[in-house]
Each structure stands twice: as C-alpha cells, then as structure tokens.
Design an enzyme around this catalytic site. Sequence first.
Site, PDB file in Angstrom:
ATOM      1  CB  ILE A 194      14.342  10.860 -18.359  1.00  0.00           C
ATOM      2  CG1 ILE A 194      14.489  12.121 -19.264  1.00  0.00           C
ATOM      3  CG2 ILE A 194      14.317   9.784 -19.221  1.00  0.00           C
ATOM      4  CD1 ILE A 194      15.603  12.002 -20.129  1.00  0.00           C
ATOM      5  CG  ASP A 195      15.971  12.036 -12.583  1.00  0.00           C
ATOM      6  OD1 ASP A 195      16.620  11.962 -13.541  1.00  0.00           O
ATOM      7  OD2 ASP A 195      16.208  11.355 -11.796  1.00  0.00           O
ATOM      8  CE  LYS A 196      17.174  20.325 -11.017  1.00  0.00           C
ATOM      9  NZ  LYS A 196      17.351  20.842  -9.501  1.00  0.00           N
TER      10      LYS A 196
END
Length: 367
Positions: free
Chosen positions: A176-178
């Site tokens: 999943i992204d930052k």
Amino acid sequence: MNPKNGGKMVLGWDDEELDLDAEPLSNQEEEGEEALLYEHFRIIVDRGQTPLRIDKFLVDKLDHSSRNRIQQAADAGYLFVGETPIKSNYKVRPGDVITLRLSRPPHERGIIAENIPLDIVYEDEVLLVVNKPAGMVVHPGNGNYTGTLVNALAYYFRDNPNYDPNDPNVGLVHRIDKDTSGLLVVAKCPEAKTALGKQFFEKTSERSYRALVWGSFKESEGSIEGNIGRDPKDRTRMSVFPPDSEEGKSAITHYRVLETFAFVSLIECRLETGRTHQIRAHMKSLNHPLFSDEKYGGSEILRGRPTSAYLSFARRMLELCPRQALHARTLGFTHPITEHFMSFEAPIPPDMAQLIKEWRAYALSLL
C-alpha cells in the site's frame, strides 16, 4: 557501460549491464501503491544536442535495449525528464536530465537494516502481519532508500539466517502507498511467498478498507467497474477508462456507506482487483474524492456551506489529517502451511479516528 555521444552519464551501473528486455515492466499492483521505482540510469543531454525523440536518443545509449523496449518503458511510466514521466515522442533538449527508473533495484544497492519500530499484529514461523502507519514508504526506491518498511523488516529479521531482505522470494506479498495506513502480510520463506502471492493473484484473499470521502451518496452501496491506467496528462496519477476500453486494466471496487456526516461520508471498500490507486481513482470518478487526497483533488473543500465558520472547520479538518483518509482495515487469507483461513483487523489510526469524530460532531450540530 559508458555513455555514447550526445550526453554525459552521471550515474551508471558499475559492473552491472542494464538489460531492459529482462525487465518485466510491471509494478506490483496493489491499492494505493505509489510508483516506487529505482533509478538505474541518468544522463544529462549535451548543450549542442538538436531536438530528437527520446526513444531515438536513448537507443544508442542503453546497451542491450531496443527502441521498442524503450517505448514500452516510457509507456509504463519508467522514463523521466527531471521528475516528470514522459512519453516516447518527447523531444530531448539541451540540459535535460533523463533518468530511467525500474521496479527492481540495481544489483549493487542493498537493503539497509534500520531499527524502526513495527506494529506486529501476528507472527509465526512462516509469515508476519504488520500494521503500517501512514507516512511510511513500503519499499525503497524513487529517492526513498531509508526509513521504509522493508528497511525495518531487515532489522527485525537480522538474526534470521533464512531471511535475506534482498531476496525477492521472501518479504512483502503486497503493498500500500506511503500515506495509506493498514495491514500487510510478509512471507518469511519462499514457500509462503508463493502460496500467499497466488491467493492475491487469484483474488481469494480478502481485504477491506475504510475511507472518508467528499459528499453524500444517493445509494447506500454500489460497485464501480472501470479500467484503471495512467493519466495521459499526468503519469503520476491513475485515470478511469470505460470497462470495454483498450486503455488500462480492468478494475472493480465494491463500496458500502457506513455513515454520512453532512458533507462527507465514511465508506467501506472491498476490492475484486488490486490496481494502483484503485480506490482513489474510482472514487474520484464518482465525484467523491477521498478526503485530503491531494493527488486526486480531495485536499480542496469540495462540499459544504460558504460560511466563514464552515470554511474554518473544513480547513482545520484538512490540517488534522493531511493525507488521503484511507486505511487497510481487514486482511484475510489461507495460511500457507496449516491451510486454515486467518483474518485480521487493524483499528482506524488516531488521525482518521479524530477526523471521523469531529465530522460526526459537526453533523450533529446541524440537526
């Protein structure tokens, strides 16, 4: 490898040869994942260079790579001028800084073990489930080579002789992204990585997200079907195309409205597919961008009253949670050894929880 006429290389591969034909040109695609790329090649265009298509310019400078492969790299968003992804018909100009960034790290760049605290939800001999905080990059790349979840895992497993953080056959199964918080599963052995990866590929794993989005819905639940591919005008974003389009890849998101707070709604999302930025792009396509999602327009005040009191409240809410309000709340899969189905849940993190609390109180104040 040495640069050929027409530019100055300022970063190369030492003893590594770049073979674009060996690069799969496909990032691991999971909801919210940013394009986490590793820089493999950098060249500064000479002052005397005449305008020339970048694919023609680079074909003489990238050994073992064809013009067609360079075009594919550009189409996949791997070719940059400065920090901007460009297309293969871009014409190079004197002084351009051209970089090639791929989804795999250069061989000479190892993972640095760093003592970063981990919120471990579950662990056994073959896997680990971790609750990632918002703000932490998952994988090193694209200028983020320290402080990532992979760096933290390298330190955590430093005494495990079977876990090599540089081995793609172990480690994170999905990403999943930052600025998305929530659950991720990590494989500690190749057998677990293969079995878990197969479940994600075949869509037998289960994941649900909580998101706060702008606006209220006419229906309490629904499904979004629309191909997701890179925005032709901004290749750091994803766009939604018709399901029968040749653009992008098929994507299906199911959503259910949990609560509505005047001008925003708390929803649950379940994914049939795991495309990059799937929830963010799909909700944007419905004109319900995620709250505080700058990349997709959610960091503006999109709903509400034109009063100073409301505008002040809405701005304070955006400051309270200055990232997309998205949390990977549940995760379920079949254990690769015991074959028992396992499910996990991570509570909504403090910033989102406070955001929901304040919106709920604001909505009640209007009654």
